[in-house]
Each structure stands twice: as structure tokens, then as C-alpha cells.
Design a protein around this motif. Sequence first.
Motif, short mmCIF file in Angstrom:
data_model
loop_
_atom_site.label_atom_id
_atom_site.label_comp_id
_atom_site.label_asym_id
_atom_site.label_seq_id
_atom_site.Cartn_x
_atom_site.Cartn_y
_atom_site.Cartn_z
N GLN A 1 -7.57 -43.16 5.73
CA GLN A 1 -8.74 -43.60 6.49
C GLN A 1 -9.19 -42.44 7.35
OE1 GLN A 1 -8.40 -47.57 8.39
NE2 GLN A 1 -6.28 -47.47 7.67
N ILE A 2 -10.47 -42.34 7.56
CA ILE A 2 -10.98 -41.28 8.42
C ILE A 2 -10.66 -41.63 9.87
CG2 ILE A 2 -13.32 -42.23 8.67
CD1 ILE A 2 -12.31 -38.51 8.38
N GLN A 3 -10.23 -40.64 10.63
CA GLN A 3 -9.94 -40.85 12.04
C GLN A 3 -11.13 -40.36 12.87
OE1 GLN A 3 -5.98 -38.84 11.94
NE2 GLN A 3 -5.40 -40.65 13.13
N MET A 4 -11.25 -40.93 14.05
CA MET A 4 -12.39 -40.60 14.91
C MET A 4 -12.43 -39.12 15.26
SD MET A 4 -14.13 -43.26 14.99
CE MET A 4 -15.39 -42.65 16.08
N LYS A 5 -11.28 -38.47 15.41
CA LYS A 5 -11.27 -37.06 15.77
C LYS A 5 -11.84 -36.17 14.67
CE LYS A 5 -6.42 -36.54 14.51
NZ LYS A 5 -5.08 -36.41 15.08
N GLU A 6 -11.97 -36.70 13.45
CA GLU A 6 -12.55 -35.94 12.34
C GLU A 6 -13.90 -36.48 11.92
OE1 GLU A 6 -9.36 -36.89 9.73
OE2 GLU A 6 -8.13 -35.19 10.36
N PHE A 7 -14.42 -37.42 12.72
CA PHE A 7 -15.62 -38.14 12.32
C PHE A 7 -16.84 -37.25 12.19
CE2 PHE A 7 -19.17 -41.09 12.82
CZ PHE A 7 -18.85 -41.99 11.82
N ASP A 8 -16.97 -36.24 13.04
CA ASP A 8 -18.15 -35.38 12.98
C ASP A 8 -18.22 -34.62 11.66
OD1 ASP A 8 -15.88 -33.93 13.82
OD2 ASP A 8 -17.12 -32.38 14.72
N ILE A 9 -17.07 -34.19 11.16
CA ILE A 9 -17.03 -33.48 9.87
C ILE A 9 -17.33 -34.46 8.74
CG2 ILE A 9 -15.54 -32.18 8.28
CD1 ILE A 9 -13.95 -31.35 10.86
N HIS B 1 -21.13 -35.42 5.65
CA HIS B 1 -21.10 -35.58 4.19
C HIS B 1 -21.23 -37.05 3.78
CE1 HIS B 1 -19.80 -31.46 4.24
NE2 HIS B 1 -18.72 -31.78 4.93
N ALA B 2 -20.49 -37.91 4.47
CA ALA B 2 -20.40 -39.31 4.06
C ALA B 2 -21.67 -40.11 4.34
CB ALA B 2 -19.21 -39.97 4.76
N GLU B 3 -22.46 -39.69 5.31
CA GLU B 3 -23.69 -40.42 5.62
C GLU B 3 -24.64 -40.43 4.42
OE1 GLU B 3 -25.96 -42.84 8.11
OE2 GLU B 3 -23.92 -42.12 8.36
N VAL B 4 -24.68 -39.34 3.70
CA VAL B 4 -25.52 -39.26 2.49
C VAL B 4 -25.06 -40.30 1.46
CG1 VAL B 4 -26.20 -37.76 0.57
CG2 VAL B 4 -26.05 -36.83 2.89
N ILE B 5 -23.75 -40.41 1.31
CA ILE B 5 -23.18 -41.37 0.36
C ILE B 5 -23.48 -42.79 0.81
CG2 ILE B 5 -21.01 -42.24 -0.61
CD1 ILE B 5 -19.96 -39.33 -0.33
N LYS B 6 -23.28 -43.05 2.10
CA LYS B 6 -23.54 -44.38 2.66
C LYS B 6 -24.99 -44.79 2.42
CE LYS B 6 -23.04 -46.94 6.96
NZ LYS B 6 -22.55 -46.89 8.34
N ASN B 7 -25.92 -43.88 2.68
CA ASN B 7 -27.34 -44.18 2.48
C ASN B 7 -27.68 -44.38 1.00
OD1 ASN B 7 -27.94 -44.13 5.21
ND2 ASN B 7 -28.36 -41.94 5.20
N PHE B 8 -27.01 -43.65 0.13
CA PHE B 8 -27.27 -43.79 -1.30
C PHE B 8 -26.77 -45.14 -1.80
CE2 PHE B 8 -26.33 -43.44 -5.79
CZ PHE B 8 -27.44 -42.79 -6.29
N ILE C 1 -8.16 -43.39 21.28
CA ILE C 1 -9.42 -43.63 20.58
C ILE C 1 -9.65 -42.55 19.52
CG2 ILE C 1 -11.94 -43.77 20.84
CD1 ILE C 1 -11.40 -44.89 23.69
N MET C 2 -9.40 -41.31 19.88
CA MET C 2 -9.61 -40.21 18.93
C MET C 2 -8.69 -40.32 17.73
SD MET C 2 -12.17 -38.58 19.93
CE MET C 2 -12.20 -37.04 19.05
N ASN C 3 -7.52 -40.92 17.90
CA ASN C 3 -6.58 -41.07 16.79
C ASN C 3 -6.76 -42.37 16.03
OD1 ASN C 3 -5.04 -38.60 16.84
ND2 ASN C 3 -4.29 -39.28 18.83
N MET C 4 -7.70 -43.20 16.46
CA MET C 4 -8.00 -44.43 15.73
C MET C 4 -8.72 -44.08 14.43
SD MET C 4 -9.64 -47.06 18.45
CE MET C 4 -8.74 -47.62 19.87
#
Length: 192
Positions: free
Chosen positions: A25-33, A37-44, A142-145
Motif C-alpha cells: 500500500q502506498i504510505q503518506m510519506k511517499e504520496f507526493d511521488i 503518476h497515479a492521478e493520471v491512472i485514477k482519472n483514466f 500519520i506519515m507512516n499510515m
Amino acid sequence: MNDFFLATNRSIKVSVLNIDIEVRQIQMKEFDIWATHAEVIKNFIKDRNHSDEILTELFTAHGVQVISTIACVTDLDNDSLLKLAANEQEFKQLLKAVLNVNHAYFKYEKPKRRSKKTQTSEATWFDSFQYLISAGHLPDNIMNMTYGAFDQYLKSAQKDHKNKLQYLSSVIRSAHHANAKEFKKFFEELKG
């Protein structure tokens, strides 16, 4: 994936070309990275299913974003993923696993109507973090969630806040309409 899967940051293993690949699962501390990329997939994908045809269209239209998104939640690098993509069925199996494990992010929610007041003061990630901090969470926690746990804790904190407001409203109403003796009795009952 259930609540405990989200809250405990579990992963799954997918066997692709006889190689076990851990999908996290993606963690919040890596969410910006991840989000770039993933927003494009989510929108598609939006509210479409994860059928083989849709995933083929997705990879054709946004291959770089798909590879980068998968790289964020596996131990595979971009070159390994490109080689794996040559076997379309196996690659789709991995992509489906990434979409399922990170369903909390990829689920489609219709945008809510915004009032003029909401439009003038947009919420930021800091606002969401502060909301959770005021509910008792620590910034490092929170960052490790995972994103899924973050989303659920945020919804839970909002629900708790609404319940407290309803309770306070009924207390205020009771206090307003009670005489001094009744209010004192009511107040003593609240103390326990």
C-alpha cells in the motif's frame, strides 16, 4: 481490502512469471511521488472496471505512469517492469493487484458540490493532517499510515466531530430551556 488490511499496512504477494512480487500500500510519506503518476491512472479509470480491455487501453495511453506507479509499491525498477510488460497477461495481473491493494486511492467518488465559502478557502494536506493531530494522531504516525488508513481515520475523525457537535447542540438546547435546578441536575449527570 478490509479495514485491518489498511490499518496494519499489509501487502500481498503476486506470482508473476514464477517470481513472487510484494505489492504494498502506498504510505503518506511517499504520496507526493505516487500521486504525480497515479492521478493520471485514477482519472483514466474513474468508475470503469479493471477489465483486461480497460487495462490495455490504460497502458497504451499512459504506460510511463503505469510503470512508475507500480514501481512506487513494489521492489521492481522501471527496467524490470518494462521487461515484465512484454508478457501482457502477467503484467495485467500485477497491475490489477496494485489497483486492488491501493483501492482506497483508486476508488472513484463523484465530486461534491462546493459552496462559495468552500471555494474561497481551499483545504490543504496540512489541514487534513492537523485534523488528525487534533484527534490524537502524531505527525510521524500519520506519515507512516497507508493512504487507505489515512482516508479511513480522517472519515472517522470527521464522524466523531459531527457526533460531538450534535451532542453539544443538545446540551446547549437543554441548558437554554431548563430552569436552574434542572440544569444543575443535568450538569451533574454529565460529570458521571
